[in-house]
Enzyme design. Structure first.
Site, PDB file in Angstrom:
ATOM      1  CB  CYS A  12       6.210 -10.145  -4.409  1.00  0.00           C
ATOM      2  SG  CYS A  12       8.065 -11.242  -4.627  1.00  0.00           S
ATOM      3  CB  CYS A  86       0.558  -9.368  -5.305  1.00  0.00           C
ATOM      4  SG  CYS A  86      -0.088  -8.909  -3.715  1.00  0.00           S
ATOM      5  CB  CYS A  90      -2.573  -8.621  -1.124  1.00  0.00           C
ATOM      6  SG  CYS A  90      -1.131  -8.744  -2.624  1.00  0.00           S
TER       7      CYS A  90
END
Length: 139
Positions: A12, A86, A90
């Site tokens: 996150c 996120c 990522c």
């Protein structure tokens, strides 16, 4: 030779709430049968105190955890990557299992608001465990 443990990375933004709770639940509920990592794209200075309090209510202590920065290596080393808000920060590698869990961000909220997020995460972890481990290996 023993089998390699499945590995899961929770990501996150701040690695201070959702991903820390998810990692703690998976560590606790798998009894060490799963390798667990968590990280954030912009890690906070400390774990969210409301998340610490909510987990402590269930006997899981995450007070000593430290938010970690997301690295490409952590993603490469994980079989499953679970993101929690996120977005595109990522890294994605072919052959990995990716899931995006839409969960409310507990940042800035009190423990009363964090409890339902915690309980949602726990239910998702219990489901994930049934998918990762053969029946009986974590119990």
């Amino acid at each position: 030779m023993s089998e390699k443990k499945p590995s899961v990375l929770f990501v996150c933004v701040h690695n201070a709430g959702r991903s820390q709770m998810a990692a703690a639940f998976l560590t606790s509920l798998s009894h060490g049968a799963v390798e667990v990592r968590s990280a954030g794209s912009e890690p906070a200075n400390q774990v969210n105190p409301a998340a610490v309090a909510a987990m402590a209510e269930l006997g899981i202590d995450i007070a000593a955890e430290i938010p970690k920065v997301l690295t490409t290596e952590a993603v490469k080393e994980s079989d499953v990557v679970i993101t929690m808000g996120c977005g595109d920060t990522c890294p994605i590698f072919p052959g990995k299992r990716y899931e995006d869990w839409e969960l409310e961000d507990p940042a800035g909220q009190g423990v009363d608001a964090v409890r339902p997020i915690r309980d949602d995460i726990k239910a998702r972890i219990e489901t994930l465990l049934t998918e990762l481990l053969p029946l009986g290996s974590a119990r």
